[in-house]
Design an enzyme around this catalytic site. Structure first.
Site, short mmCIF file in Angstrom:
data_model
loop_
_atom_site.label_atom_id
_atom_site.label_comp_id
_atom_site.label_asym_id
_atom_site.label_seq_id
_atom_site.Cartn_x
_atom_site.Cartn_y
_atom_site.Cartn_z
N HIS A 95 0.83 -1.22 0.00
CA HIS A 95 0.00 0.00 0.00
C HIS A 95 0.87 1.26 0.00
O HIS A 95 0.44 2.32 0.48
CB HIS A 95 -0.95 0.04 1.21
N SER A 108 15.36 19.27 -16.60
CA SER A 108 14.48 20.44 -16.57
C SER A 108 15.07 21.57 -17.39
O SER A 108 16.29 21.76 -17.43
CB SER A 108 14.28 20.90 -15.12
N LYS A 141 18.59 19.19 -12.10
CA LYS A 141 17.53 18.17 -11.96
C LYS A 141 17.73 17.06 -12.99
O LYS A 141 17.97 17.32 -14.16
CB LYS A 141 16.16 18.82 -12.15
N GLU A 153 10.10 6.32 -17.47
CA GLU A 153 8.95 7.10 -17.94
C GLU A 153 8.59 6.74 -19.37
O GLU A 153 7.41 6.60 -19.72
CB GLU A 153 9.25 8.59 -17.81
#
Length: 455
Positions: free
Chosen positions: A182, A312, A318, A325
């Site tokens: 969970h 980014s 970043k 992805e």
């Protein structure tokens, strides 16, 4: 643009002067300016192989003059060697549902080239399409192209992914991490146990896809228009499959029932379902990697994926988990393709399915996407990530769920009290348990040893 005129049964059509195709192809180009996308090259290659196999079968059965059949087969070989093959096949995916326009496109191109080779007229219908119908050759080519793509691309890519995961699991077996259910802290696991779970999923994907392959090796060819085999010699189907098997090295055979292979696409739907299962596995692996990599300060930060590119355009420094992805987007697309194929499978009206080009495109798209994403996921994410051992140990020592191991000794209720106190006070579970029980620290260290709890 220079043009010429060509004639079919409906009259004359103007088309590019240099085009190898003829009037029927041009009509389809004019009629279907829908997506700007043609059927995949893998499908066109399968169609050309099928045409060559048909020509050889017709020559073997003495149904076509040997020189004409040889010219058709040679024309197919020339096209298969052409690096600019697809310029000859401009018909949109979204066309007549039987794929007749694409079949005639191939017939016309082969007829033009074969006429030059044979130094006599080779007819698109009477010679190239002899003993065939769009209704049996297009379903056959869905099977042919799918099996070839599975064997050449997807199954090797999935095997590679499985082996890379297993190799990585062996190298990180000594790392113990907090398990999660969970998305909440749970009992500890070895990092290798998490990875080997992925490997088992991929192995199951391979096994399930392989179960479909023998059925895909059965072809509709020989059923012609509706399954009765009209205008096809009774020996044609067997000889066609024999010639195709020699060409591809795959054991193709005639369908037991031509009617079902022409009127339905159940086997394509079945394969697509297995590809969807593979996509679901890929999504799970990609998301696990993303979660474990999250941070580096405010996330889980258990691993660090290889830095591949700036993440980014505005935030310097970043770095994002780009490969997982991309793999997750592939998974989403394959699931969408499966939905379209499922709807297409329902379009088997009476004796013919009429969504064949769309089914072919989506099926081959899914196979190609999964193959490419599997290799990238293996080589640029799983093989190259590093483990943040300090972060693993930091969260593991404070994991209040470790107290589960004390249940048989002190009972569930007492263990729950200790877990809550450790969490509220931000302390290691062993320290709180030493205060709240009569167990010695040595006993507690043995009972709460994360490594032992993973065995």
């Amino acid at each position: 643009m220079a043009t010429r005129r060509d004639r079919d049964s409906m009259g004359e059509v103007e088309l590019p002067a240099e085009a190898l195709y003829g009037a029927q192809t041009q009509r389809a180009v004019n009629n279907f300016p829908i997506s700007g996308k043609t059927l995949p090259e893998a499908f066109i290659r399968a169609l050309l192989m099928a045409k060559a196999a048909a020509a050889k079968a017709n020559a073997s059965l003495k149904l076509l003059p040997a020189d004409i059949a040889a010219a058709i087969a040679e024309a197919a070989e020339q096209l298969l060697a052409d690096e600019q093959l697809m310029r000859h096949f401009p018909v949109d995916i979204f066309q007549t549902g039987s794929g007749t326009s694409t079949n005639m496109n191939a017939n016309e191109v082969l007829a033009t080239l074969a006429s030059e080779i044979a130094l006599q007229r080779v007819h698109a219908n009477d010679h190239v399409n002899y003993g065939q119908s769009s209704n049996d050759i297009i379903p056959s080519c869905i099977h042919i192209s799918a099996v070839v793509a599975l064997q050449a691309k997807l199954l090797p890519a999935l095997q590679h992914l499985k082996e890379v995961i297993e190799h990585k699991a062996a190298s990180v077996d000594h790392h113990i991490k907090t398990g999660r259910t969970h998305l909440m802290d749970a009992m500890p696991v070895r990092l290798s146990q998490s990875l080997l779970s992925w490997a088992t999923q991929v192995s199951q994907n391979i096994e399930m896809i392989q179960l479909v392959v023998p059925k895909l090796l059965t072809l509709a060819q020989g059923g012609t228009a509706v399954g009765t085999g009209i205008n096809a010699d009774k020996q044609f189907a067997a000889e066609f499959n024999n010639q195709l098997s020699l060409m591809t090295g795959l054991a193709f055979s005639p369908a037991d029932n031509f009617f079902s292979h022409i009127s339905s696409q159940d086997l394509a739907v079945s394969l697509s379902g297995q590809l969807k299962m593979t996509a679901v596995t890929m999504m799970k692996i990609a998301n696990d990697l993303r979660w474990m990599n999250s941070g580096p300060l405010a996330g889980i930060a258990e691993i660090q994926l290889e830095a591949l590119q700036p993440g980014s355009s505005i935030m310097p420094g970043k770095v994002n988990p780009v490969i997982p992805e991309a793999a997750a987007m592939v998974a989403a697309q394959v699931i969408g393709n499966d939905a379209a194929i499922t709807v297409g499978g329902q379009a088997g009206n009476f004796e013919l399915n009429v969504m064949l080009p769309m089914i072919a495109d989506n099926l081959l798209s899914s196979i190609g996407l999964l193959a490419n994403a599997s290799e990238l996921l293996a080589d640029k994410a799983i093989a190259t990530f590093t483990v943040n051992e300090q972060q693993l140990q930091k969260t593991l020592a404070r994991n209040p769920i470790l107290v589960t191991a004390l249940n048989p000794v002190i009972g569930y209720s007492k263990a729950a009290e200790i877990a809550k106190k450790a969490y509220q006070q931000g302390r290691d579970i062993v320290d709180v348990a030493e205060e709240e029980t009569e167990l010695s620290r040595q006993q507690l260290m043995g009972l709460l040893d994360p490594a032992k709890l993973t065995q």
